[in-house]
Design a protein around this motif. Structure first.
Motif, PDB file in Angstrom:
ATOM      1  N   ALA A   2      13.991 -17.157  61.031  1.00 48.72           N
ATOM      2  CA  ALA A   2      13.171 -18.213  61.096  1.00 48.72           C
ATOM      3  C   ALA A   2      11.878 -17.521  61.171  1.00 48.72           C
ATOM      4  CB  ALA A   2      12.569 -18.133  62.635  1.00 48.72           C
ATOM      5  N   ALA A   3      11.691 -16.340  61.014  1.00 45.43           N
ATOM      6  CA  ALA A   3      10.418 -14.912  60.504  1.00 45.43           C
ATOM      7  C   ALA A   3      10.481 -14.938  58.929  1.00 45.43           C
ATOM      8  CB  ALA A   3      11.358 -13.584  60.944  1.00 45.43           C
ATOM      9  N   GLU A   4      11.573 -14.728  58.354  1.00 43.84           N
ATOM     10  CA  GLU A   4      11.979 -15.063  56.680  1.00 43.84           C
ATOM     11  C   GLU A   4      10.877 -16.109  55.933  1.00 43.84           C
ATOM     12  OE1 GLU A   4      14.949 -14.775  53.082  1.00 43.84           O
ATOM     13  OE2 GLU A   4      15.699 -14.091  54.912  1.00 43.84           O
ATOM     14  N   ALA A   5      11.591 -17.804  56.934  1.00 42.35           N
ATOM     15  CA  ALA A   5      11.020 -19.115  56.085  1.00 42.35           C
ATOM     16  C   ALA A   5       9.482 -19.277  56.747  1.00 42.35           C
ATOM     17  CB  ALA A   5      11.710 -19.705  57.519  1.00 42.35           C
ATOM     18  N   PHE A   6       9.002 -18.040  57.298  1.00 43.47           N
ATOM     19  CA  PHE A   6       7.220 -18.476  56.944  1.00 43.47           C
ATOM     20  C   PHE A   6       6.838 -17.231  55.467  1.00 43.47           C
ATOM     21  CE2 PHE A   6       7.905 -19.715  60.959  1.00 43.47           C
ATOM     22  CZ  PHE A   6       7.175 -20.563  60.918  1.00 43.47           C
ATOM     23  N   THR A   7       7.755 -16.492  55.044  1.00 39.51           N
ATOM     24  CA  THR A   7       7.183 -15.823  53.841  1.00 39.51           C
ATOM     25  C   THR A   7       6.862 -17.149  52.963  1.00 39.51           C
ATOM     26  OG1 THR A   7       8.509 -14.222  54.480  1.00 39.51           O
ATOM     27  CG2 THR A   7       7.687 -14.095  51.913  1.00 39.51           C
ATOM     28  N   GLU A  31      10.291  -5.261  60.739  1.00 41.80           N
ATOM     29  CA  GLU A  31       9.487  -6.067  59.961  1.00 41.80           C
ATOM     30  C   GLU A  31       9.394  -7.587  59.735  1.00 41.80           C
ATOM     31  OE1 GLU A  31       7.319  -4.706  55.657  1.00 41.80           O
ATOM     32  OE2 GLU A  31       9.420  -3.301  56.256  1.00 41.80           O
ATOM     33  N   VAL A  32       8.466  -8.090  59.207  1.00 44.30           N
ATOM     34  CA  VAL A  32       7.884 -10.058  59.215  1.00 44.30           C
ATOM     35  C   VAL A  32       6.839  -9.917  58.649  1.00 44.30           C
ATOM     36  CG1 VAL A  32       9.315 -10.058  62.053  1.00 44.30           C
ATOM     37  CG2 VAL A  32       6.631  -9.658  61.390  1.00 44.30           C
ATOM     38  N   LEU A  73       3.908 -13.128  64.244  1.00 45.56           N
ATOM     39  CA  LEU A  73       3.289 -12.410  65.208  1.00 45.56           C
ATOM     40  C   LEU A  73       4.953 -12.248  66.061  1.00 45.56           C
ATOM     41  CD1 LEU A  73       1.010 -10.302  66.701  1.00 45.56           C
ATOM     42  CD2 LEU A  73       0.921 -12.759  68.396  1.00 45.56           C
ATOM     43  N   VAL A  74       5.411 -11.378  66.123  1.00 42.62           N
ATOM     44  CA  VAL A  74       6.056 -11.180  67.388  1.00 42.62           C
ATOM     45  C   VAL A  74       6.068 -10.734  68.536  1.00 42.62           C
ATOM     46  CG1 VAL A  74       9.133 -10.334  67.080  1.00 42.62           C
ATOM     47  CG2 VAL A  74       7.430 -10.725  65.384  1.00 42.62           C
TER      48      VAL A  74
END
Length: 389
Positions: free
Chosen positions: A240-245, A262-263, A268-269
């Motif tokens: 999910a974090a990678e998807a927002f790149t 790292e995101v 925001l985590v």
């Protein structure tokens, strides 16, 4: 005024709706008490709540994260629900004796509540915090249904002296279902089921949140797998974090287990978030199709991307899709490209938002905590009338 005892399992998603109803009853001048896990109840219902502590079975929260399908169902009943009822029964009985409620509200997963209420001749109402049981998930599995019936019969014999015959998941006095037909769909409901919609009362919050990080111009997506899926969520939250790149949207990801490294800068985590205050400030929700998260998102007219893991979540996810309010992903195959595509779809295709707003309108009209409290008041009045000479 009336006295109401709420019997709840040690599960945040099952306690929160009851908290809203209990607060409404208290505001109307009634007395409210709780039977359950004391620390969780004081956290969610407030430190002044009258709580009768119930024991928990050893390893109650230690479900292996890889369990799904029939194995997860067997674990749920054999290793959680039945041991939980056995452990809670002495505390529930003590609460009934000490508080002497006019009516009892028993969560569907706090089986000791319904069994002991019926055995004592006490009026009781089922709190159905998820709509999965209302859809009868065992209808196509007669052998599993028979096995569950045998477990309930054994439990009734141990904690209620064999007295009673009602299914503790469906009180003959009534079922409070925190949903509406617009999400539930066309199902045959148990008798005296009241569709009251979500009960969103005020909740104590210990989560600090950097509100200034939110951008009113760019859409924001809340990403959450709830409080009980930390062990299963590492790969999903990473994807999910990678998807927002590269996406114009931003994401707030709830990471209670601290599994993310790292995101991207638009992510925001946080280990926890104040979900109810945050939802009006986001544009969509990506989640595991937990009933409470889904209903809280739809209450605000937010479209969803749902990736169910187990238990009631596949049923709730199907309801979201059938209502037109979201897109379903397969949890185990939800990689970054699939998540990015689904998030982009619900943010840019207006039909998802319109469908979510239709469900939201039905939720608001259903009455929530006020409607649930009204039904309970009527039950208490009937109970008091029977006690008068």
């Amino acid at each position: 005024m009336g006295r109401f005892l709420f019997v709840v399992p040690p599960l945040v998603g099952h306690v929160n709706p009851a908290v809203g109803v209990a607060a409404e009853l208290a505001a109307r001048g009634h007395e409210v008490a709780w039977a359950g896990h004391d620390e969780l109840l004081w956290q969610l219902a407030g430190p002044e709540a009258l709580v009768f502590s119930c024991a928990l079975p050893a390893g109650a929260a230690d479900r292996p994260p890889e369990l799904k399908g029939p194995a997860a169902l067997r674990f749920l009943w054999q290793d959680f629900l039945v041991p939980l009822a056995d452990a809670m029964a002495p505390g529930v009985a003590a609460a009934i004796d000490a508080f002497r409620p006019h009516a009892l509200v028993a969560d569907q997963q706090a089986l000791a509540g319904g069994l002991l209420a019926e055995a004592r001749g006490l009026p009781w109402v089922t709190s159905a915090t998820t709509s999965a049981e209302l859809a009868d998930p065992l209808a196509g599995m007669p052998k599993v249904a028979e096995w569950v019936g045998e477990l309930l019969a054994g439990l009734r014999g141990r904690i209620a002296g064999g007295r009673g015959s009602a299914d503790p998941r469906f009180s003959p006095h009534g079922v409070l279902a925190f949903t509406t037909a617009e999400l539930l769909g066309a199902v045959e409901l148990p008798p005296r089921t009241r569709l009251v919609g979500p009960a969103l009362g005020a909740r104590p919050s210990t989560a600090d949140f950097p509100w200034a990080w939110l951008d009113p111009i760019r859409p924001t997506v809340l990403v959450s797998l709830g409080t009980a899926n930390t062990g299963a969520g590492t790969a999903f939250l990473t994807a999910a974090a990678e998807a927002f790149t590269g996406l114009a949207a931003r994401a707030v990801i709830v990471d209670p287990g601290g599994v993310l490294g790292e995101v991207p800068p638009n992510v925001l985590v946080r280990p926890r978030v104040p979900q109810l205050p945050l939802l009006p400030k986001v544009d969509a929700v990506l989640c595991h199709a937990g009933h409470n998260t889904v209903c809280e998102a739809l209450w605000h007219g937010l479209p969803l991307v749902v990736a169910p893991i187990r238990d009631d979540q596949p049923i709730v996810a199907s309801q979201v899709v059938a209502a037109g309010a979201g897109i379903r992903l397969r949890f185990g195959r939800a990689d970054a490209p699939r998540i990015a595509a689904a998030v982009t779809e619900v943010l840019t295709e207006p039909s998802y938002r319109r469908a979510a707003e239709t469900v939201a309108a039905s939720f608001h009209a259903a009455g929530g905590s006020a409607a649930a409290a009204g039904h309970l008041e009527q039950l208490a009045l009937e109970s008091l009338a029977q006690l008068r000479p």
